[in-house]
Scaffold this active site. Sequence first.
Site, PDB file in Angstrom:
ATOM      1  N   THR A  40     -52.833  37.884  16.416  1.00 25.34           N
ATOM      2  CA  THR A  40     -53.862  37.146  17.148  1.00 25.34           C
ATOM      3  C   THR A  40     -53.322  36.770  18.517  1.00 25.34           C
ATOM      4  O   THR A  40     -52.182  36.335  18.646  1.00 25.34           O
ATOM      5  CB  THR A  40     -54.294  35.881  16.384  1.00 25.34           C
ATOM      6  OG1 THR A  40     -54.865  36.270  15.125  1.00 25.34           O
ATOM      7  CG2 THR A  40     -55.325  35.090  17.173  1.00 25.34           C
ATOM      8  N   PHE A  72     -53.671  34.382  21.867  1.00 26.62           N
ATOM      9  CA  PHE A  72     -54.148  33.077  22.306  1.00 26.62           C
ATOM     10  C   PHE A  72     -53.978  32.961  23.820  1.00 26.62           C
ATOM     11  O   PHE A  72     -53.057  33.546  24.403  1.00 26.62           O
ATOM     12  CB  PHE A  72     -53.333  31.954  21.652  1.00 26.62           C
ATOM     13  CG  PHE A  72     -53.505  31.834  20.169  1.00 26.62           C
ATOM     14  CD1 PHE A  72     -54.333  30.865  19.624  1.00 26.62           C
ATOM     15  CD2 PHE A  72     -52.829  32.681  19.301  1.00 26.62           C
ATOM     16  CE1 PHE A  72     -54.490  30.740  18.256  1.00 26.62           C
ATOM     17  CE2 PHE A  72     -52.976  32.571  17.925  1.00 26.62           C
ATOM     18  CZ  PHE A  72     -53.810  31.590  17.399  1.00 26.62           C
TER      19      PHE A  72
END
Length: 280
Positions: free
Chosen positions: A172, A174
């Site tokens: 992921t 960010f």
Amino acid sequence: MSGKIAFQGELGAYGHQACVEARPDFDPLPCPTFDAAIESVRKGDADLGMIAVENSTYGRVADVHSLLPESGLHIVDEAYVRVHINLLVKPGARLPQIKHAYGHPVILPQCAGFLREHGITGHSKSDNAKAARDVSEGDDMSAAALASELAAGIYGLDILARNIEDHDRNTTRFLVMGREPDYKKRGKFGMMTSFVFRVRNIPAALYKAMGGFATNGVNMTKLESYMVDGNFSATQFYAEIEGHPDDRSVQLALEELDYFTDHIKLMGVYPAAARRHEKH
């Protein structure tokens, strides 16, 4: 520098993990939504915000790109978190006992193979860390949570199985948001520039607007469109390019973009993360 960094989710969420890895000197501030995390930075309750924007398996995080341009904040950094899914249980529980596993709807399909192999039924929870907290506070020895190693430590759970995800590169990304931009910063692995724009209502405007990046040798790593205020005719684009606005090639490309657009907003100039150049 130290202070508070806001993230969406409860303590032990993957956003919390991103904060610990990228800003270990900051105190994490859990928030129920991305909007709340952004607002906490805007109001000064937190110094930075850690906002998830995309996952290597499931694509972009819904609604985030429409939140960022109106946030009044600036992208000051990026962080990549390798998403390891662990089976967390109450102390003393054994694998044959586990019949139910709880996790975010996005997490469940990522470890479907493991759950199927062990006859465990997956159930949706709004947050992986909340799933861990609920298992910890309950008395069901057949229940497990699908969450981070960080969550196991926070909620006093045993890790019955580690890294049970089906794909070993699930990551992921960010964005770190702050109230003030920092255009003086330079990164070891180069710089990134993010901006949003709307093209003028002329034929082939988007094609022409993109031409300046190609002719000036500027690599565009992301271009995404989304509707503005639910209006089908009002489309805004979010873009990321390699380079800094002070670079001559980027200056020329943005000047050409400006000619074909009626709105450009710089969202951030920040160092490229080392993991951007790795295969995830």
